[in-house]
Design an enzyme around this catalytic site. Structure first.
Site, PDB file in Angstrom:
ATOM      1  N   CYS A  14      -7.402  -0.671   1.171  1.00 57.77           N
ATOM      2  CA  CYS A  14      -6.409  -1.211   2.088  1.00 57.77           C
ATOM      3  C   CYS A  14      -7.103  -1.436   3.431  1.00 57.77           C
ATOM      4  CB  CYS A  14      -5.246  -0.240   2.257  1.00 57.77           C
ATOM      5  SG  CYS A  14      -4.108  -0.704   3.582  1.00 57.77           S
ATOM      6  N   CYS A  37      -8.658  -5.427  -9.817  1.00 58.07           N
ATOM      7  CA  CYS A  37      -8.226  -4.414 -10.777  1.00 58.07           C
ATOM      8  C   CYS A  37      -7.713  -3.206  -9.996  1.00 58.07           C
ATOM      9  CB  CYS A  37      -9.411  -4.040 -11.660  1.00 58.07           C
ATOM     10  SG  CYS A  37      -8.985  -2.904 -12.979  1.00 58.07           S
ATOM     11  N   CYS A  83       0.360   3.064   3.636  1.00 58.38           N
ATOM     12  CA  CYS A  83       0.821   2.573   4.930  1.00 58.38           C
ATOM     13  C   CYS A  83       1.849   1.450   4.834  1.00 58.38           C
ATOM     14  CB  CYS A  83      -0.369   2.109   5.767  1.00 58.38           C
ATOM     15  SG  CYS A  83      -1.095   0.563   5.190  1.00 58.38           S
ATOM     16  N   CYS A  93       0.854  -1.191   0.000  1.00 60.76           N
ATOM     17  CA  CYS A  93       0.000   0.000   0.000  1.00 60.76           C
ATOM     18  C   CYS A  93       0.892   1.244   0.000  1.00 60.76           C
ATOM     19  CB  CYS A  93      -0.893  -0.019   1.228  1.00 60.76           C
ATOM     20  SG  CYS A  93      -1.807   1.518   1.458  1.00 60.76           S
ATOM     21  N   CYS A 103      -5.240   1.191   6.198  1.00 61.75           N
ATOM     22  CA  CYS A 103      -5.344   2.659   6.161  1.00 61.75           C
ATOM     23  C   CYS A 103      -6.506   3.147   5.307  1.00 61.75           C
ATOM     24  CB  CYS A 103      -4.033   3.271   5.677  1.00 61.75           C
ATOM     25  SG  CYS A 103      -3.764   3.119   3.907  1.00 61.75           S
TER      26      CYS A 103
HETATM   27 ZN   LIG Z   1      -2.694   1.106   3.527  1.00 58.20          ZN
END
Ligand SMILES: [Zn+2]
Length: 199
Positions: A157, A180, A111, A108, A160
């Site tokens: 995510c 996707c 984070c 991510c 976060c």
């Molecule tokens: Zn994250």
């Protein structure tokens, strides 16, 4: 001072600099960079001057307040911000991760949580990085998204809440899913000295 007459373009500054005991840094190409190193060892750029009152440019100058500037700027300061925090979508085929082939993990961008393994990446032809499953259970959260006249499932995510993209059920085996993703929502970390298990 004859030595310096060859660099006539900067003669005025040179003479002042020489008098001050400074010297000019010359690039490898032999072109004077205009950078001056002072006795204190600090470099300055005397060639760069602020716009003057008697500016002869034919383009009329426009004065804008900060507020006017902000109105003219794009709403988001970066593509990553636009995607992750404003649920935006990057243009298809625009991000290098779309055709990324290296082995590693996609994290991510917000984070750092490991979201997708390159082993689950496949070429979907959509123009966005596509995976058939997340790196582990609970790494992403999913919720219905009925925006833009479509019924889709948004993927975020799990840590976060960064918007990552959407998941569709037209993916390949073994899951039949197609995550996707926006490349701008991810950062890639290559595998470090990790031995591939024998097939
Ligand atoms: Zn994250």
């Amino acid at each position: 001072m004859k030595r310096f007459s060859k660099v006539a373009g900067i003669a005025a500054v040179a003479s002042a600099a020489v008098l001050a005991g400074s010297f000019y840094a010359v690039s490898r190409a032999g072109v004077t960079s205009g950078v001056v190193k002072g006795e204190d060892g600090k470099f300055t750029h005397p060639a760069v001057a602020a716009p003057q009152e008697n500016d002869t440019s034919p383009t009329p100058r426009v004065k804008m307040s900060d507020r006017e500037w902000k109105k003219r700027m794009p709403a988001a300061p970066s593509l990553a911000y636009y995607v992750t925090r404003q649920a935006g979508t990057e243009p298809p085929f625009s991000h290098p991760y779309n055709s990324w082939k290296e082995a590693g993990v996609f994290r991510c961008v917000g984070c750092g949580l490991e979201l997708f393994d390159s082993k689950a990446k496949f070429e979907s032809g959509t123009g966005w990085p596509s995976f058939w499953e997340p790196a582990a259970k609970g790494r992403v959260s999913e919720k219905p998204d009925n925006s833009m006249g479509m019924r889709r499932v948004e993927v975020n995510c799990a840590r976060c809440s960064a918007h990552l993209g959407h998941v569709f059920d037209d993916g390949p085996e073994p899951t039949g899913l197609r995550y996707c993703m926006n490349g701008a929502a991810l950062t890639f970390k290559p595998i470090e000295d990790k031995k591939e298990p024998a097939k």
